[in-house]
Scaffold this active site. Sequence first.
Site, PDB file in Angstrom:
ATOM      1  N   ARG A 236      32.117 108.767  96.695  1.00 16.01           N
ATOM      2  CA  ARG A 236      31.464 110.059  96.919  1.00 16.01           C
ATOM      3  C   ARG A 236      31.603 110.888  95.650  1.00 16.01           C
ATOM      4  NH1 ARG A 236      29.111 108.072 100.352  1.00 16.01           N
ATOM      5  NH2 ARG A 236      28.891 108.632 102.550  1.00 16.01           N
ATOM      6  N   GLU A 265      24.284 115.802  94.810  1.00 14.33           N
ATOM      7  CA  GLU A 265      23.079 114.962  94.830  1.00 14.33           C
ATOM      8  C   GLU A 265      21.913 115.695  95.461  1.00 14.33           C
ATOM      9  OE1 GLU A 265      24.101 111.281  96.782  1.00 14.33           O
ATOM     10  OE2 GLU A 265      25.798 110.980  95.464  1.00 14.33           O
ATOM     11  N   HIS A 283      22.638 106.462  93.964  1.00 13.96           N
ATOM     12  CA  HIS A 283      23.329 106.244  95.244  1.00 13.96           C
ATOM     13  C   HIS A 283      22.721 105.052  95.995  1.00 13.96           C
ATOM     14  CE1 HIS A 283      25.887 108.426  98.502  1.00 13.96           C
ATOM     15  NE2 HIS A 283      25.942 107.114  98.642  1.00 13.96           N
TER      16      HIS A 283
HETATM   17  C1  GLV Z   1      26.990 105.368 101.529  1.00 14.44           C
HETATM   18  O1  GLV Z   1      27.281 106.110 100.642  1.00 14.44           O
HETATM   19  C2  GLV Z   1      27.722 105.203 102.728  1.00 14.44           C
HETATM   20  O2  GLV Z   1      28.687 105.938 102.966  1.00 14.44           O
HETATM   21  O3  GLV Z   1      27.360 104.322 103.517  1.00 14.44           O
END
Ligand code: GLV
Length: 326
Positions: A236, A265, A283
């Site tokens: 994250r 983001e 991401h």
């Molecule tokens: C992606 O970032 C997730 O947490 O699945």
Amino acid sequence: MPTVYVTRPLPPPGTDPLREAGLDVRQHARDRPPTGEELLDGVRGADALLCLLTERVDAAVLAAAPRLRIVANLAVGHDNIDIPAATARGVVVTNTPDVLTEATADLTFALLLAAARRLVEGDRLVRSGRWDGWSPTQLLGQPVAGRTLGIVGMGAIGTAVARRARGFGMSVLYHNRNPAPAAAEVAARLVTLDELLRRADVVTLHAPLTDDTRHLIDAAALGRMRPTTVLVNTARGPLVDEAALVAALAAGRLAGAGLDVFEREPAIAEGLAALDNVVLAPHVGSATTQSRGDMVRLACRNVTEVLAGRAPVTPLNPQVLEGRDR
Ligand code: GLV
């Protein structure tokens, strides 16, 4: 007929498993997150919410949905959901662990190698037409094989990354709240965060985002790493103080970074895009057809189980199922 609000178009199998279970599906049509208003409108009267990490499901959203029985997050991370508020309302919250572990570990290694070996810089050079041929001094990067990997957060994804590291002959250090049962299998050694940052040639982040881990990698932590260290983050964005990272990279206090996630983001910190020694991905840790399909199937199954009065596969607040904390 129970209603499920789905906040985005989904990759295959889409909402088929929900429709096949006889549920009434209402789906946000645009491939963009719903606005706050749209989310409130969507959940009103819904029995289930299937949402993404881009949706903030807080007490206000839960209060707007008195019929809600489950929030099924299409992600392993769940920092976007106020779980205590859901638990207080007797709403089950689920995520999609395991099915994205290997895909995310693969992307972690892709970023690690790309950042250490300056792959994107090289790609840019070749495309530019300015490459004038092989040179012994060109694009010297950091070695990976045989070096030390520091894993912050030794859950399923951290362990899968450690397995890959063993294939590269790397020594593995890890930092975790508790000793990880799988650490012995990958010969990983538990150390303090301080020791990990000082000793690792590559630091990779796999911890969840909580109040304790926000800005875990701040200016002081970055200061403990060496100018040859590479940082990778596929967890994250807010685990890292992005402005401090830009400063460290720009000053050459860190060799490079491979980032799949960002603090705000889709915005990225000022100065980040101008740096040569970063590899940036949008991401996409779990973005393979198999992984995303499995995530959709798991999230749908969690919804159909709960609406049928059964336990979901991957609950985050199982006490709700036991009737506690209501
Ligand atoms: C992606 O970032 C997730 O947490 O699945």
